[in-house]
Design a protein around this motif. Structure first.
Motif, short mmCIF file in Angstrom:
data_model
loop_
_atom_site.label_atom_id
_atom_site.label_comp_id
_atom_site.label_asym_id
_atom_site.label_seq_id
_atom_site.Cartn_x
_atom_site.Cartn_y
_atom_site.Cartn_z
N LEU C 234 0.85 -1.20 0.00
CA LEU C 234 0.00 0.00 0.00
C LEU C 234 0.88 1.25 0.00
O LEU C 234 0.66 2.18 -0.78
N PHE C 235 1.94 1.21 0.84
CA PHE C 235 2.85 2.38 0.85
C PHE C 235 3.50 2.55 -0.52
O PHE C 235 3.56 3.67 -1.06
N LEU C 236 3.95 1.45 -1.11
CA LEU C 236 4.60 1.57 -2.43
C LEU C 236 3.64 2.21 -3.43
O LEU C 236 3.95 3.20 -4.09
N ARG C 237 2.43 1.64 -3.49
CA ARG C 237 1.49 2.15 -4.51
C ARG C 237 1.09 3.59 -4.20
O ARG C 237 0.96 4.42 -5.12
N ALA C 238 0.93 3.91 -2.91
CA ALA C 238 0.52 5.28 -2.57
C ALA C 238 1.63 6.26 -2.95
O ALA C 238 1.38 7.33 -3.50
N ARG C 239 2.89 5.84 -2.69
CA ARG C 239 4.00 6.73 -3.07
C ARG C 239 3.99 6.94 -4.58
O ARG C 239 4.19 8.06 -5.07
N ASN C 240 3.75 5.85 -5.36
CA ASN C 240 3.71 6.02 -6.82
C ASN C 240 2.66 7.05 -7.19
O ASN C 240 2.87 7.93 -8.01
N MET C 241 1.47 6.92 -6.55
CA MET C 241 0.37 7.80 -6.93
C MET C 241 0.70 9.24 -6.55
O MET C 241 0.42 10.18 -7.30
N VAL C 242 1.36 9.40 -5.39
CA VAL C 242 1.70 10.78 -4.97
C VAL C 242 2.68 11.36 -5.97
O VAL C 242 2.50 12.48 -6.46
N LEU C 243 3.71 10.58 -6.35
CA LEU C 243 4.68 11.09 -7.33
C LEU C 243 3.96 11.45 -8.62
O LEU C 243 4.17 12.49 -9.22
N ASP C 244 3.04 10.56 -9.03
CA ASP C 244 2.36 10.79 -10.30
C ASP C 244 1.52 12.06 -10.23
O ASP C 244 1.52 12.88 -11.15
N GLN C 245 0.80 12.25 -9.11
CA GLN C 245 -0.12 13.40 -9.04
C GLN C 245 0.63 14.70 -8.79
O GLN C 245 0.25 15.73 -9.32
N GLU C 246 1.73 14.62 -8.00
CA GLU C 246 2.42 15.88 -7.68
C GLU C 246 3.57 16.11 -8.66
O GLU C 246 4.54 16.78 -8.35
N ARG C 247 3.44 15.54 -9.82
CA ARG C 247 4.55 15.52 -10.79
C ARG C 247 5.05 16.93 -11.09
O ARG C 247 6.24 17.14 -11.31
N LYS C 248 4.16 17.90 -11.02
CA LYS C 248 4.61 19.25 -11.44
C LYS C 248 5.28 19.98 -10.27
O LYS C 248 5.98 20.96 -10.48
N SER C 249 5.09 19.47 -9.05
CA SER C 249 5.55 20.33 -7.93
C SER C 249 7.06 20.20 -7.78
O SER C 249 7.67 19.20 -8.19
N ARG C 250 7.63 21.17 -7.11
CA ARG C 250 9.10 21.31 -7.07
C ARG C 250 9.72 20.17 -6.28
O ARG C 250 10.70 19.58 -6.68
#
Lengths: 69, 222, 266, 223
Positions: C234-250
């Motif tokens: 769950l942590f792995l997949r959640a981290r992927n999703m966070v990276l994917d969604q916050e892709r534009k942030s610094r």
């Protein structure tokens, strides 16, 4: 403790090992899929960063020429 | 708009930010509207005019920024909902129902106990002759007039109108202008979008213009 | 007296702060940097030891012989398929009530894992029953409710992927998960009643007669190990999703650049 | 206060449904066609049909309700009426309860009233027909109420029909089990009281909780 008797599982070898095997396969699939996706996203972000820095270079290059031409 | 800071502005938007998908439409939009004022929202297509109207109407929730009516947030606030009417592109008229039935339903929805005023409103909007026609037989202009007929009798202070003047003949346009001016004189408020400028129209005296482009300039380096 | 409520208010303050800190994707990412390896370690240790006990040490069952060893895989999966649904429903409720983005991320990342464990429980259940029933599929109460739970999981994932706008998709999926949490127990009891109507209670209950310790400990170890596996993935997949969604942030860009520079496969 | 919300929306829905009666009859025709396909697909003239008649009727009723759900919110969404309800001061859950009640009265109720006629063709004994009718009367409102949650969730999707079936049919299973179970229980002479209580309990749960879920679903998808 001889291995052949252990693997026979009292005649139920096929059922027990396919159950355990399938569990291992599904767990491994969940794990590797998450890892692969992680790598894929990072690669995408890196390519995006490079593409943007490329765009900045070309933009700076063009207005440098227009600046001094 | 300098706002008299003793009583809170009737409608106050402070640093609202709306986005469509992951594209930010506008940011830090702050504006307050007082009684008797008409705010004309200007902006290119796709600049978020309709989204702004819909968020003021309470249909769109945006996490960043607050919209307050007399100091209270508009989210699930029945007193705000009863003093506001929103007319979007699709007017909410059922094709199977006749004009009278449509109007009666909306006057009930708005909380009027008797519906005797319906025929008078239709007459005032000049569509009494199609009172018993079902809505699908009406022309686009007639449908807009039917939608506007709902405003005549409503006690709502704030009107939110999305492109009220498009697709209407001159007589209809003049009629709607008079209704809006009467509403503004009675200390009502209007929030509308329109392609052409309204500075020559009779709404000019109490007109204020809000250009969405001012709130988009800070977008490129998000 | 005020000492006590000062004590409680400080606990409540801490919970509140950490609850909101968890809400921001960046904080979540920092915390999960430590939590993920710990969960991974706990999973390997517990499951490894449990598997060893279950396969090698536990004695054969007097009635079913060695085929009962499937229980060490079937019961944890069945337990997890319901546990993950509960976690998903709570995360959805938190997301809807406090509009927390991370709660939705946790909910949607748990759905596929829950579906996988439900599928596992289904197949291992039928594998376990096959030698006793003589057929691969038996309309046994538990297998049938696992099957229906699998459809509910598919329905929830289908709703999420049906909407193109992310915010609507998250909220629609969350709402369906909460509606499901009311109806899943009813499904379970209706299937239980229905299957008892058809044939007597099946020969083996979950635990069967009180399980001796030598069988119970591996079962608990495996169940705990699987739960930590769920936390880990769950942590792995959640981290992927966070990276994917916050892709534009610094902060994501710095992180990606730094992780490429150090080359560690984080 | 003007008319109360429940009656206002129910009256409006009846007005709309009776205005185009063809849409009104569709779920009923669908129900009859499905139910009649089973005898045609089974070897004729044997008592197999009588034994599975209850289940056939219930499955056809569930599928017919599903068909009726598709059109519940779609037309209101496309002509903007749905938006007006969301921002009106009226309580949305009560309004949706009125709307679903009117919608049920034109689909679920008709199925329940028509089912005994179909049972004749299946040669189901009268006591089982009565139990089936009772089950349908208690079950179809819950089907409409729970189905309306799915209809509200998928109203904005242009191909929402398939998704509606996927997310809602698993939730219909308890009602189907208890409803059809009553007929088999009656067939073997057992008492059908427990299923009746179960269906009644599900109906009470659906009546109290699903209007709020429908309202929340509409607010979630319309923005």
């Amino acid at each position: 403790m001889n291995w052949s008797e252990f693997f026979a599982m009292g005649g139920y070898a096929f059922y027990v090992w396919s159950a355990w095997g399938l569990t291992a396969v599904v767990l491994a699939y969940l794990f590797t899929q998450a890892k692969l996706r992680n790598a894929k996203i990072k690669a995408q972000i890196l390519r995006q960063i490079e593409r943007e820095s490329l765009v900045d270079h070309s933009a700076r290059a063009t207005n440098k020429e227009s600046g001094n031409s | 708009m300098s706002q008299t800071n003793d009583t809170p502005a009737m409608l106050a938007i402070n640093n609202l930010e709306c986005s469509r998908g992951d594209r930010t439409l506008f940011r830090q939009l702050s504006y307050s509207i007082n009684a008797g004022q008409c705010l004309h929202i200007v902006g290119a297509n796709g600049s978020g005019k309709t989204t702004l109207l819909r968020s003021v109407a309470g249909l769109v929730y945006s996490p960043k920024g607050k919209i307050q009516w007399q100091g209270e947030n508009i989210q699930s606030n029945p007193s705000y909902q009863s003093t506001m009417i929103y007319l979007g592109h699709s007017e909410g008229l059922k094709n199977e129902l006749t004009s009278v039935e449509n109007l009666e339903f909306y006057s009930c929805l708005d909380g009027h106990s008797d519906q005797s005023h319906v025929d008078g409103d239709l007459a005032q909007m000049g569509i009494l002759e199609c009172a018993d026609l079902t809505a699908n037989k009406l022309s686009f202009g007639q449908r807009r007039r039917l939608a506007f007929a709902r405003l005549l009798h409503s006690k709502a202070k704030l009107w939110i109108l999305d492109e009220p003047f498009t697709g209407i003949d001159d007589a209809g346009r003049a009629l709607i202008e008079t209704i809006c001016v009467e509403h503004l004189d009675a200390q009502g408020m209007i929030l509308l979008t329109n392609h052409r400028t309204l500075s020559q129209s009779r709404l000019a005296p109490s007109l204020a213009v809000l250009d969405l482009m001012d709130f988009q300039s800070s977008l490129d380096h998000s | 007296m005020n000492l006590i409520n000062a004590f409680f208010s400080s606990i409540w303050g801490f919970l509140n702060r950490s609850f909101h800190r968890l809400g921001s994707p960046r904080e979540f990412f920092k915390i999960s940097n430590y939590a993920t390896p710990i969960f991974g370690l706990l999973f390997t240790v517990l499951t490894g030891y449990g598997a060893y006990l279950g396969l090698f040490v536990a004695p054969a069952d007097y009635q079913q012989g060695d085929s009962y060893r499937i229980i060490f895989v079937h019961v944890p999966s069945a337990w997890l398929s319901l546990f993950i649904y509960m976690v998903m429903a709570t995360a959805s409720a938190i997301g809807l009530i406090w509009r927390m983005k991370m709660a939705f991320v946790v909910a949607i990342c748990s759905a596929p894992i829950g579906a996988a464990f439900t599928f596992l429980a289904l197949v291992t259940g039928s594998l376990w029953g096959a030698p006793i029933w003589g057929t691969w599929w038996e309309w046994d109460a538990r297998l049938t409710s696992e099957l229906i739970l699998l459809f509910v999981y598919w329905g929830i994932m289908a709703v999420y992927y049906a909407f193109d706008e992310r915010q609507t998709a998250e909220r629609a999926m969350a709402l369906l998960a909460i509606v499901g949490v009311v109806i899943v127990p009813i499904i379970h009891y209706s299937v239980e009643w229905w299957s008892s109507l058809h044939q007597g209670a099946t020969v083996f209950r979950d635990g069967g007669p009180a399980m001796p310790a030598s069988m119970l400990t591996p079962l608990l170890l495996m169940a705990l190990g699987f739960t930590f596996f769920y936390g880990y993935v769950l942590f792995l997949r959640a981290r992927n999703m966070v990276l994917d969604q916050e892709r534009k942030s610094r902060w994501v860009r710095e992180l990606v650049k730094s992780s490429r520079a150090t080359g560690e496969a984080q | 206060m003007a008319q109360n919300t429940f009656y206002l929306f129910a009256r409006r829905e009846w007005q709309l449904l009776f205005r185009n009666t063809s849409a009104l009859v569709q779920p009923l025709c669908f129900f009859i066609i499905i139910a009649l396909m089973f005898p045609l697909s089974l070897p004729a003239e044997n008592e197999l049909l009588t034994r599975i008649g209850g289940g056939v009727i219930w499955v056809s009723a569930v599928l017919a309700t599903l068909l009726g759900l598709e059109s519940m919110f779609r037309s209101d969404y496309h002509d903007g009426a749905l938006e007006q309800w969301l921002i009106s001061p009226r309580s949305l859950p009560l309004a949706m309860l009125g709307k679903v009640f009117a919608h049920w009265s034109c689909t679920g109720l008709l199925l329940a009233l028509f089912a005994p006629l179909l049972c004749m063709t299946f040669r189901i004994p009268p006591d089982q027909i009565w139990v089936l009718f009772l089950g349908l009367m208690l079950g179809t409102p819950s089907l409409s109420l729970i189905g309306a949650i799915g209809a509200a969730l998928t109203v904005t999707l242009h191909r929402g029909g398939v998704l509606l079936a996927i997310i809602i049919l698993p939730l219909f299973i308890p009602i189907l089990i208890f409803g059809a179970g009553m007929v088999t229980q009656q067939a073997i002479g057992g008492s059908t009281a427990s299923q009746l209580y179960a269906l009644a309990a599900i109906l009470v749960l659906a009546l109290t909780l699903s209007p709020f879920a429908i309202a929340a679903a509409l607010r979630t998808t319309i923005n």
